[in-house]
Design a protein around this motif. Structure first.
Motif, mmCIF file in Angstrom:
data_model
loop_
_atom_site.group_PDB
_atom_site.id
_atom_site.type_symbol
_atom_site.label_atom_id
_atom_site.label_comp_id
_atom_site.label_asym_id
_atom_site.label_seq_id
_atom_site.Cartn_x
_atom_site.Cartn_y
_atom_site.Cartn_z
ATOM 1 N N LYS A 2 -55.988 9.172 -31.318
ATOM 2 C CA LYS A 2 -57.767 9.303 -32.186
ATOM 3 C C LYS A 2 -58.631 10.083 -30.790
ATOM 4 C CE LYS A 2 -58.059 5.631 -34.702
ATOM 5 N NZ LYS A 2 -58.519 3.928 -35.063
ATOM 6 N N GLY A 3 -58.586 9.757 -29.558
ATOM 7 C CA GLY A 3 -59.636 10.402 -28.220
ATOM 8 C C GLY A 3 -59.219 12.056 -28.272
ATOM 9 N N LYS A 38 -49.576 12.646 -25.896
ATOM 10 C CA LYS A 38 -49.884 14.039 -24.464
ATOM 11 C C LYS A 38 -48.689 14.019 -23.138
ATOM 12 C CE LYS A 38 -53.795 15.009 -23.758
ATOM 13 N NZ LYS A 38 -55.321 15.373 -23.894
ATOM 14 N N ILE A 39 -48.405 15.112 -22.837
ATOM 15 C CA ILE A 39 -47.707 14.743 -21.977
ATOM 16 C C ILE A 39 -48.442 15.281 -20.190
ATOM 17 C CG2 ILE A 39 -46.590 17.465 -22.163
ATOM 18 C CD1 ILE A 39 -43.846 16.211 -21.518
ATOM 19 N N LEU A 47 -48.440 10.699 -21.974
ATOM 20 C CA LEU A 47 -50.141 9.538 -21.535
ATOM 21 C C LEU A 47 -49.914 9.877 -22.873
ATOM 22 C CD1 LEU A 47 -51.503 11.589 -19.425
ATOM 23 C CD2 LEU A 47 -50.692 9.115 -19.084
ATOM 24 N N SER A 48 -51.468 7.922 -23.782
ATOM 25 C CA SER A 48 -51.809 7.768 -24.869
ATOM 26 C C SER A 48 -53.736 8.449 -24.845
ATOM 27 C CB SER A 48 -51.743 6.381 -25.496
ATOM 28 O OG SER A 48 -52.642 6.336 -26.294
ATOM 29 N N PHE A 53 -52.617 1.564 -24.218
ATOM 30 C CA PHE A 53 -51.375 1.380 -24.211
ATOM 31 C C PHE A 53 -51.407 2.244 -22.723
ATOM 32 C CE2 PHE A 53 -52.183 1.997 -28.590
ATOM 33 C CZ PHE A 53 -51.380 0.818 -29.444
ATOM 34 N N PRO A 54 -51.257 1.808 -22.120
ATOM 35 C CA PRO A 54 -50.764 2.512 -20.501
ATOM 36 C C PRO A 54 -49.833 3.939 -20.572
ATOM 37 C CG PRO A 54 -49.548 0.722 -20.647
ATOM 38 C CD PRO A 54 -50.333 0.654 -21.598
ATOM 39 N N PRO A 55 -49.880 4.622 -19.752
ATOM 40 C CA PRO A 55 -48.700 5.508 -19.161
ATOM 41 C C PRO A 55 -47.459 5.256 -19.437
ATOM 42 C CG PRO A 55 -50.617 5.668 -17.129
ATOM 43 C CD PRO A 55 -50.302 4.676 -18.375
#
Length: 84
Positions: A2-3, A38-39, A47-48, A53-55
């Motif tokens: 969502k971010g 996200k990478i 990454l979330s 949610f942690p990396p």
């Protein structure tokens, strides 16, 4: 995600030919599960955009394949109807 402006039910346009750059949003297969993250190419992690949610740091033995870079998302205001 969502971010990053991606919500549950959105359609994603994924470009398999696009070069993967650091911090791109990608669709990937991680240990048999499709994920949208996200990478971070420098730290080798996914990454979330949610702090819940942690990396996820890629580890030796992980099965990991980027399917493509998310270039667009489409928000659906009415869900698809299933036709029988």
């Amino acid at each position: 995600m969502k971010g990053d402006g991606i919500f549950s039910g959105d359609l994603l346009i994924v470009d398999r030919a696009e070069e993967i750059k650091d911090q791109d949003v990608v669709v990937a297969n991680l240990n048999g599960v499709f994920v949208c993250k996200k990478i971070d190419k420098v730290q080798r992690c996914l990454l979330s955009s949610s702090k819940r949610f942690p990396p996820y740091f890629l580890q030796e033995g992980d099965e990991f394949q980027v399917e493509g870079v998310v270039t667009r998302s489409i928000r659906l205001h009415r869900p698809f109807k299933k036709h029988l």
